[in-house]
Design an enzyme around this catalytic site. Sequence first.
Site, PDB file in Angstrom:
ATOM      1  N   CYS A  51      -8.296  -9.596  13.438  1.00 38.84           N
ATOM      2  CA  CYS A  51      -6.902  -9.769  13.788  1.00 38.84           C
ATOM      3  C   CYS A  51      -6.683 -10.642  14.940  1.00 38.84           C
ATOM      4  O   CYS A  51      -5.468 -10.915  15.196  1.00 38.84           O
ATOM      5  CB  CYS A  51      -6.332  -8.309  13.963  1.00 38.84           C
ATOM      6  SG  CYS A  51      -6.166  -7.404  12.525  1.00 38.84           S
ATOM      7  N   HIS A 102     -12.743  -1.996  18.715  1.00 41.14           N
ATOM      8  CA  HIS A 102     -12.301  -1.999  17.340  1.00 41.14           C
ATOM      9  C   HIS A 102     -11.727  -0.605  16.931  1.00 41.14           C
ATOM     10  O   HIS A 102     -11.847  -0.441  15.845  1.00 41.14           O
ATOM     11  CB  HIS A 102     -13.102  -2.740  16.343  1.00 41.14           C
ATOM     12  CG  HIS A 102     -13.427  -4.277  16.385  1.00 41.14           C
ATOM     13  ND1 HIS A 102     -12.307  -5.013  16.644  1.00 41.14           N
ATOM     14  CD2 HIS A 102     -14.554  -4.921  16.176  1.00 41.14           C
ATOM     15  CE1 HIS A 102     -12.627  -6.059  16.698  1.00 41.14           C
ATOM     16  NE2 HIS A 102     -13.736  -6.532  16.219  1.00 41.14           N
ATOM     17  N   ARG A 124      -2.534  -8.271  12.605  1.00 40.27           N
ATOM     18  CA  ARG A 124      -2.503  -9.619  11.784  1.00 40.27           C
ATOM     19  C   ARG A 124      -2.125  -8.905  10.456  1.00 40.27           C
ATOM     20  O   ARG A 124      -2.339  -8.207  10.096  1.00 40.27           O
ATOM     21  CB  ARG A 124      -4.051 -10.367  11.798  1.00 40.27           C
ATOM     22  CG  ARG A 124      -3.769 -11.438  10.999  1.00 40.27           C
ATOM     23  CD  ARG A 124      -5.160 -12.064  11.112  1.00 40.27           C
ATOM     24  NE  ARG A 124      -5.264 -13.709  10.463  1.00 40.27           N
ATOM     25  CZ  ARG A 124      -6.185 -14.226  10.338  1.00 40.27           C
ATOM     26  NH1 ARG A 124      -7.432 -13.777  10.661  1.00 40.27           N
ATOM     27  NH2 ARG A 124      -6.234 -15.455   9.980  1.00 40.27           N
ATOM     28  N   THR A 222      -6.048 -22.724  22.117  1.00 46.39           N
ATOM     29  CA  THR A 222      -5.827 -23.148  20.895  1.00 46.39           C
ATOM     30  C   THR A 222      -7.203 -23.156  19.883  1.00 46.39           C
ATOM     31  O   THR A 222      -8.348 -23.121  20.491  1.00 46.39           O
ATOM     32  CB  THR A 222      -5.378 -24.845  20.749  1.00 46.39           C
ATOM     33  OG1 THR A 222      -6.420 -25.490  21.319  1.00 46.39           O
ATOM     34  CG2 THR A 222      -4.041 -24.998  21.567  1.00 46.39           C
ATOM     35  N   ALA A 225      -9.515 -26.057  20.858  1.00 44.82           N
ATOM     36  CA  ALA A 225     -10.193 -25.824  22.257  1.00 44.82           C
ATOM     37  C   ALA A 225     -11.168 -24.894  22.389  1.00 44.82           C
ATOM     38  O   ALA A 225     -12.282 -24.986  22.823  1.00 44.82           O
ATOM     39  CB  ALA A 225      -8.873 -25.621  23.343  1.00 44.82           C
ATOM     40  N   MET A 226     -10.833 -23.640  21.587  1.00 45.88           N
ATOM     41  CA  MET A 226     -11.659 -22.483  21.737  1.00 45.88           C
ATOM     42  C   MET A 226     -12.937 -22.982  20.978  1.00 45.88           C
ATOM     43  O   MET A 226     -14.161 -22.720  21.256  1.00 45.88           O
ATOM     44  CB  MET A 226     -11.016 -21.371  21.005  1.00 45.88           C
ATOM     45  CG  MET A 226     -10.435 -20.456  22.179  1.00 45.88           C
ATOM     46  SD  MET A 226      -9.541 -19.050  21.492  1.00 45.88           S
ATOM     47  CE  MET A 226     -11.213 -17.897  20.751  1.00 45.88           C
ATOM     48  N   LYS A 244     -10.968 -20.665  10.206  1.00 44.44           N
ATOM     49  CA  LYS A 244     -10.027 -21.618   9.775  1.00 44.44           C
ATOM     50  C   LYS A 244      -8.641 -21.492  10.784  1.00 44.44           C
ATOM     51  O   LYS A 244      -8.069 -22.452  10.971  1.00 44.44           O
ATOM     52  CB  LYS A 244      -9.318 -21.157   8.447  1.00 44.44           C
ATOM     53  CG  LYS A 244      -9.970 -22.070   7.512  1.00 44.44           C
ATOM     54  CD  LYS A 244      -8.980 -21.809   6.180  1.00 44.44           C
ATOM     55  CE  LYS A 244      -9.448 -22.752   5.151  1.00 44.44           C
ATOM     56  NZ  LYS A 244      -8.622 -22.486   3.813  1.00 44.44           N
TER      57      LYS A 244
END
Length: 281
Positions: A51, A102, A124, A222, A225-226, A244
């Site tokens: 998520c 989690h 998510r 972003t 960047a990550m 993705k």
Amino acid sequence: DDSDMVPQDKKLIQLNGVLYPAALCSEENFKALESFEAREDDLMLVSYPKCGTTWSLNLLNDMVQTVYNKDPPNMIQILEFGAPNKYEKLNEEPSPRVLGTHLHYDNIPQSFFNKKIKLLVVFRNPKDTAVSFFHFYNKNPMLPNYSSWDTFFEDFIGGKVCWGSYFDHALAWNKHIDDEDVLLMTFEEMKEDLEAAVKKLSKFCGFSMTDEQVQEVAKKGTFTAMKEKISNIQKEFADIFLRKGEVGDWKNHFSEAQSQEIDAKFEACLAGTKLGEMLKY
Ligand code: A3P
């Protein structure tokens, strides 16, 4: 029993009816967690797998680094992962600690609630979560492989995947969405406006960050960047955890019947609720 056919590092264990990867979680960890002591200034991220865990932990670490000039920990931050001696090491880590889990609401160590720790809960939409989880199962060496999306979909809907049912997690958090120490954010809202999300998170954490600092953290958060940062440290990790990073990839996987089935399950669980509205997709 064909469990011996599965390579050791892909084995799953079942604890209280929920599956976990044996290479990451053990009964000893769960025992140790019962007496885990939270600290008043801990920052805790709670998420169902896929998520936005890596993403939000990255944001929290960058924020703590900016505000406290504190380096991010080199140990795995997910509470239930690792060797049981990690809890001793965690006791030695300087504050504020950024932790993640989690675990289902009911299994979060009581100390976090007693000490009123701030909990960032990230969700998510279930369709993209399922697709991301499917690819994760097949890429992560610690999880068994699924040869077909259809089989995975059935297990996801039935809650027969690691960490249990997405819908059980959502139902539990739906009851606590307005709790004082809880901030619920969505992957989709982070995707839509990361700067606004960082600002909201910073306020919730009680940080006084300048607009420039907020922008800086958002810039480092972003997908691109990550991916670049993490690839430079550990390429495999980046490949497994940053796939993705899009909203709506479910459309490339779901059949019409599967889409209807998960919509019906979603409606049955969350229709008309605040969380249900937040996760409309
Ligand atoms: P996809 O598989 O859909 O790409 P988790 O960290 O909870 O395991 O979640 C992983 C998911 O979050 C993956 O989704 C990953 O690409 C996505 N993700 C990680 N960092 C991201 C970022 N900075 N921006 C957008 N998505 C990101």
